[in-house]
Write a protein that holds these residues in place. Structure first.
Motif, PDB file in Angstrom:
ATOM      1  N   GLY A  26      60.954  34.975  56.784  1.00 18.51           N
ATOM      2  CA  GLY A  26      61.304  33.655  56.282  1.00 18.51           C
ATOM      3  C   GLY A  26      60.572  33.367  54.986  1.00 18.51           C
ATOM      4  N   GLY A  27      60.655  32.119  54.555  1.00 19.76           N
ATOM      5  CA  GLY A  27      59.974  31.711  53.331  1.00 19.76           C
ATOM      6  C   GLY A  27      60.820  31.947  52.093  1.00 19.76           C
ATOM      7  N   GLU A  28      60.219  31.667  50.971  1.00 25.13           N
ATOM      8  CA  GLU A  28      60.875  31.829  49.669  1.00 25.13           C
ATOM      9  C   GLU A  28      59.980  32.673  48.776  1.00 25.13           C
ATOM     10  OE1 GLU A  28      63.917  30.819  48.919  1.00 25.13           O
ATOM     11  OE2 GLU A  28      64.132  29.936  50.918  1.00 25.13           O
ATOM     12  N   PHE A  29      60.591  33.414  47.867  1.00 24.16           N
ATOM     13  CA  PHE A  29      59.813  34.215  46.929  1.00 24.16           C
ATOM     14  C   PHE A  29      59.006  33.308  46.011  1.00 24.16           C
ATOM     15  CE2 PHE A  29      63.540  37.163  47.581  1.00 24.16           C
ATOM     16  CZ  PHE A  29      62.846  38.042  48.397  1.00 24.16           C
ATOM     17  N   LEU A  30      57.759  33.672  45.776  1.00 24.35           N
ATOM     18  CA  LEU A  30      56.930  32.948  44.822  1.00 24.35           C
ATOM     19  C   LEU A  30      57.337  33.293  43.394  1.00 24.35           C
ATOM     20  CD1 LEU A  30      53.389  33.416  46.420  1.00 24.35           C
ATOM     21  CD2 LEU A  30      54.855  31.383  46.484  1.00 24.35           C
ATOM     22  N   VAL A  31      57.730  34.554  43.201  1.00 22.76           N
ATOM     23  CA  VAL A  31      58.117  35.024  41.875  1.00 22.76           C
ATOM     24  C   VAL A  31      59.024  36.242  42.039  1.00 22.76           C
ATOM     25  CG1 VAL A  31      56.081  36.513  41.628  1.00 22.76           C
ATOM     26  CG2 VAL A  31      57.247  35.704  39.595  1.00 22.76           C
ATOM     27  N   VAL A  32      59.989  36.348  41.137  1.00 24.95           N
ATOM     28  CA  VAL A  32      60.827  37.544  41.013  1.00 24.95           C
ATOM     29  C   VAL A  32      60.929  37.813  39.517  1.00 24.95           C
ATOM     30  CG1 VAL A  32      63.083  38.609  41.391  1.00 24.95           C
ATOM     31  CG2 VAL A  32      62.181  36.983  43.080  1.00 24.95           C
ATOM     32  N   GLN A  33      60.286  38.889  39.055  1.00 25.79           N
ATOM     33  CA  GLN A  33      60.316  39.249  37.646  1.00 25.79           C
ATOM     34  C   GLN A  33      60.981  40.615  37.488  1.00 25.79           C
ATOM     35  OE1 GLN A  33      56.073  39.097  36.988  1.00 25.79           O
ATOM     36  NE2 GLN A  33      56.262  37.183  35.860  1.00 25.79           N
ATOM     37  N   ARG A  34      61.906  40.692  36.565  1.00 22.81           N
ATOM     38  CA  ARG A  34      62.575  41.959  36.269  1.00 22.81           C
ATOM     39  C   ARG A  34      61.978  42.554  34.995  1.00 22.81           C
ATOM     40  NH1 ARG A  34      66.586  42.314  39.808  1.00 22.81           N
ATOM     41  NH2 ARG A  34      67.344  40.375  40.703  1.00 22.81           N
ATOM     42  N   PHE A  35      62.022  43.872  34.908  1.00 14.35           N
ATOM     43  CA  PHE A  35      61.461  44.533  33.731  1.00 14.35           C
ATOM     44  C   PHE A  35      62.100  44.021  32.447  1.00 14.35           C
ATOM     45  CE2 PHE A  35      60.072  47.649  36.892  1.00 14.35           C
ATOM     46  CZ  PHE A  35      58.774  47.883  36.465  1.00 14.35           C
ATOM     47  N   GLY A  36      63.395  43.773  32.458  1.00 19.95           N
ATOM     48  CA  GLY A  36      64.092  43.313  31.259  1.00 19.95           C
ATOM     49  C   GLY A  36      63.650  41.954  30.771  1.00 19.95           C
ATOM     50  N   ASP A  37      62.964  41.182  31.617  1.00 22.21           N
ATOM     51  CA  ASP A  37      62.503  39.845  31.238  1.00 22.21           C
ATOM     52  C   ASP A  37      61.058  39.833  30.767  1.00 22.21           C
ATOM     53  OD1 ASP A  37      64.980  38.863  32.027  1.00 22.21           O
ATOM     54  OD2 ASP A  37      64.302  38.513  34.086  1.00 22.21           O
ATOM     55  N   THR A  38      60.461  41.002  30.621  1.00 22.61           N
ATOM     56  CA  THR A  38      59.045  41.069  30.276  1.00 22.61           C
ATOM     57  C   THR A  38      58.860  41.697  28.895  1.00 22.61           C
ATOM     58  OG1 THR A  38      58.795  43.201  31.370  1.00 22.61           O
ATOM     59  CG2 THR A  38      58.346  41.246  32.684  1.00 22.61           C
ATOM     60  N   PRO A  39      57.797  41.299  28.191  1.00 23.34           N
ATOM     61  CA  PRO A  39      57.534  41.864  26.868  1.00 23.34           C
ATOM     62  C   PRO A  39      57.242  43.363  26.962  1.00 23.34           C
ATOM     63  CG  PRO A  39      56.009  40.055  27.362  1.00 23.34           C
ATOM     64  CD  PRO A  39      56.818  40.303  28.582  1.00 23.34           C
ATOM     65  N   GLY A  40      57.622  44.082  25.915  1.00 25.67           N
ATOM     66  CA  GLY A  40      57.316  45.502  25.829  1.00 25.67           C
ATOM     67  C   GLY A  40      58.308  46.414  26.526  1.00 25.67           C
ATOM     68  N   CYS A  41      59.373  45.869  27.075  1.00 21.23           N
ATOM     69  CA  CYS A  41      60.353  46.692  27.798  1.00 21.23           C
ATOM     70  C   CYS A  41      61.662  46.832  27.035  1.00 21.23           C
ATOM     71  CB  CYS A  41      60.595  46.099  29.186  1.00 21.23           C
ATOM     72  SG  CYS A  41      59.147  46.173  30.244  1.00 21.23           S
TER      73      CYS A  41
END
Length: 142
Positions: A26-41
């Protein structure tokens, strides 16, 4: 005191695995980050840009975290070197967690009353992660 959280590495199926864990805990994700959304990728292959760089799911007072392993990192090797132990607050919760985590996986030790006064079982989930589910009976449960 320090907090100890678990971080899992997967070979491209982190999002699928964490949606499964979310369905169990259960619960909800605190964070979901994809590589394409991050600097340097920027130079990363487009298929890797959709992969999970970081995901976090609270489980009780702890956080289960994970990532997809991409080049140049070596592939994640799933094996028997680690198990995640979950202490359930009740027998009902232990049964539900064990049933959920073992769905599509392999039960290595059925969830049963153990000689040390607990309900205990072990399973490897469908993603190759080993789990131990435990509920310690107190005097009112016996």
């Amino acid at each position: 005191m320090a907090t100890l959280n678990t971080y899992l590495n997967f070979n491209g199926n982190t999002e699928e695995a964490f949606n499964f864990y979310k369905s169990v805990f259960g619960g909800e994700f605190l964070v979901v980050q994809r590589f394409g959304d991050t600097p340097g990728c920027d130079g990363m292959p487009s298929t890797d840009k959709e992969k999970i760089m970081h995901i976090a799911l609270p489980v009780g007072p702890n956080i289960l975290m994970g990532t997809d392993v991409t080049q140049p990192m070596p592939a994640a090797t799933l094996g028997t070197g680690i198990s995640i132990s979950v202490d359930a607050a009740s027998e009902e919760e232990a049964k539900a967690l064990f049933e959920g985590l073992s769905a599509g996986g392999t039960v290595t030790m059925p969830l049963e009353k153990a000689f040390w006064g607990a309900l205990f079982g072990m399973a490897t989930d469908k993603y190759g992660i080993q789990w131990m589910v435990n509920h310690d009976y107190d005097k009112t449960d016996k």
